[in-house]
Design a protein around this motif. Structure first.
Motif, PDB file in Angstrom:
ATOM      1  N   ASP A 129       0.870  -1.176   0.000  1.00 27.93           N
ATOM      2  CA  ASP A 129       0.000   0.000   0.000  1.00 27.93           C
ATOM      3  C   ASP A 129       0.902   1.220   0.000  1.00 27.93           C
ATOM      4  O   ASP A 129       1.294   1.718   1.054  1.00 27.93           O
ATOM      5  CB  ASP A 129      -0.912  -0.019   1.224  1.00 27.93           C
ATOM      6  CG  ASP A 129      -1.972   1.085   1.174  1.00 27.93           C
ATOM      7  OD1 ASP A 129      -1.954   1.898   0.221  1.00 27.93           O
ATOM      8  OD2 ASP A 129      -2.807   1.129   2.097  1.00 27.93           O
ATOM      9  N   TYR A 130       1.283   1.654  -1.176  1.00 28.96           N
ATOM     10  CA  TYR A 130       2.162   2.815  -1.330  1.00 28.96           C
ATOM     11  C   TYR A 130       1.802   3.511  -2.632  1.00 28.96           C
ATOM     12  O   TYR A 130       1.188   2.922  -3.522  1.00 28.96           O
ATOM     13  CB  TYR A 130       3.639   2.379  -1.310  1.00 28.96           C
ATOM     14  CG  TYR A 130       3.989   1.267  -2.261  1.00 28.96           C
ATOM     15  CD1 TYR A 130       4.352   1.536  -3.580  1.00 28.96           C
ATOM     16  CD2 TYR A 130       3.968  -0.056  -1.840  1.00 28.96           C
ATOM     17  CE1 TYR A 130       4.665   0.504  -4.460  1.00 28.96           C
ATOM     18  CE2 TYR A 130       4.282  -1.080  -2.708  1.00 28.96           C
ATOM     19  CZ  TYR A 130       4.637  -0.796  -4.020  1.00 28.96           C
ATOM     20  OH  TYR A 130       4.950  -1.810  -4.879  1.00 28.96           O
ATOM     21  N   ASP A 131       2.184   4.774  -2.730  1.00 32.30           N
ATOM     22  CA  ASP A 131       1.851   5.550  -3.926  1.00 32.30           C
ATOM     23  C   ASP A 131       2.405   4.866  -5.162  1.00 32.30           C
ATOM     24  O   ASP A 131       3.544   4.400  -5.134  1.00 32.30           O
ATOM     25  CB  ASP A 131       2.421   6.971  -3.824  1.00 32.30           C
ATOM     26  CG  ASP A 131       1.607   7.851  -2.884  1.00 32.30           C
ATOM     27  OD1 ASP A 131       0.415   7.542  -2.691  1.00 32.30           O
ATOM     28  OD2 ASP A 131       2.168   8.822  -2.367  1.00 32.30           O
ATOM     29  N   PRO A 132       1.606   4.723  -6.189  1.00 36.05           N
ATOM     30  CA  PRO A 132       0.311   5.370  -6.368  1.00 36.05           C
ATOM     31  C   PRO A 132      -0.899   4.500  -6.048  1.00 36.05           C
ATOM     32  O   PRO A 132      -2.023   4.893  -6.330  1.00 36.05           O
ATOM     33  CB  PRO A 132       0.325   5.725  -7.851  1.00 36.05           C
ATOM     34  CG  PRO A 132       1.070   4.613  -8.486  1.00 36.05           C
ATOM     35  CD  PRO A 132       2.101   4.188  -7.460  1.00 36.05           C
ATOM     36  N   GLY A 133      -0.725   3.292  -5.461  1.00 38.65           N
ATOM     37  CA  GLY A 133      -1.902   2.477  -5.177  1.00 38.65           C
ATOM     38  C   GLY A 133      -1.591   1.240  -4.357  1.00 38.65           C
ATOM     39  O   GLY A 133      -0.454   0.986  -3.978  1.00 38.65           O
ATOM     40  N   ARG A 134      -2.657   0.458  -4.098  1.00 41.46           N
ATOM     41  CA  ARG A 134      -2.533  -0.809  -3.371  1.00 41.46           C
ATOM     42  C   ARG A 134      -2.350  -1.942  -4.358  1.00 41.46           C
ATOM     43  O   ARG A 134      -2.814  -1.859  -5.487  1.00 41.46           O
ATOM     44  CB  ARG A 134      -3.800  -1.065  -2.551  1.00 41.46           C
ATOM     45  CG  ARG A 134      -4.014  -0.096  -1.414  1.00 41.46           C
ATOM     46  CD  ARG A 134      -5.362  -0.324  -0.715  1.00 41.46           C
ATOM     47  NE  ARG A 134      -5.523  -1.712  -0.298  1.00 41.46           N
ATOM     48  CZ  ARG A 134      -6.674  -2.397  -0.405  1.00 41.46           C
ATOM     49  NH1 ARG A 134      -7.753  -1.837  -0.900  1.00 41.46           N
ATOM     50  NH2 ARG A 134      -6.744  -3.648  -0.004  1.00 41.46           N
ATOM     51  N   TYR A 191      -5.825   1.734  -8.051  1.00 44.72           N
ATOM     52  CA  TYR A 191      -5.418   3.125  -7.830  1.00 44.72           C
ATOM     53  C   TYR A 191      -6.495   3.936  -7.135  1.00 44.72           C
ATOM     54  O   TYR A 191      -6.418   5.134  -7.046  1.00 44.72           O
ATOM     55  CB  TYR A 191      -5.036   3.783  -9.166  1.00 44.72           C
ATOM     56  CG  TYR A 191      -3.831   3.132  -9.796  1.00 44.72           C
ATOM     57  CD1 TYR A 191      -2.603   3.135  -9.136  1.00 44.72           C
ATOM     58  CD2 TYR A 191      -3.912   2.504 -11.018  1.00 44.72           C
ATOM     59  CE1 TYR A 191      -1.489   2.532  -9.700  1.00 44.72           C
ATOM     60  CE2 TYR A 191      -2.802   1.899 -11.593  1.00 44.72           C
ATOM     61  CZ  TYR A 191      -1.596   1.920 -10.919  1.00 44.72           C
ATOM     62  OH  TYR A 191      -0.494   1.328 -11.479  1.00 44.72           O
TER      63      TYR A 191
END
Length: 124
Positions: free
Chosen positions: A101-106, A123
């Motif tokens: 779970d980190y940018d830009p999404g899971r 996203y």
């Protein structure tokens, strides 16, 4: 000139219909085409109107070990509802791993019955 985009990825599998059914179930895709393929094999195109995975099943007795596919790390699929797709993966007896779970999404990953690694990303 239009922007370039990925139309399809072609992978070799043990059972094209079984793999295509998994893709249709997990991602709400449809079968675009199926039929005879190179060297007496069989292929199913599973995807959307614009993009798809071609799943190629070699003929009986033909090896599934094609050295040109060795560099493939994984196939990433973007979905709206990550949790719903993960539940379907688990229901199919497959094991999700490496949740992030980190940018830009899971995201999470799983291997199908052919040893193909999929990355599932949302996203939202």
């Amino acid at each position: 000139m239009t922007q370039a985009y990925l139309e399809h990825v072609n992978v070799t599998v043990a059972d094209a219909n079984k793999t295509a059914a998994l893709l249709v179930d997990l991602f709400d895709w449809h079968i675009r085409w199926s039929g005879p393929a190179r060297d007496g094999g069989y292929t199913v195109h599973a995807g959307t109107t614009d993009h798809y995975l071609a799943v190629y099943q070699p003929s009986d007795g033909q090896s599934r070990n094609f050295p040109k596919g060795a560099p493939l790390n994984h196939v990433a699929i973007v979905v709206d509802d990550l949790d719903a797709v993960e539940a379907k993966v688990i229901t199919r007896g497959l094991k999700p791993f490496n949740h992030g779970d980190y940018d830009p999404g899971r995201r999470f990953y799983f291997f199908d019955d052919n040893g193909i690694e999929f990355e599932i990303v949302s996203y939202r």
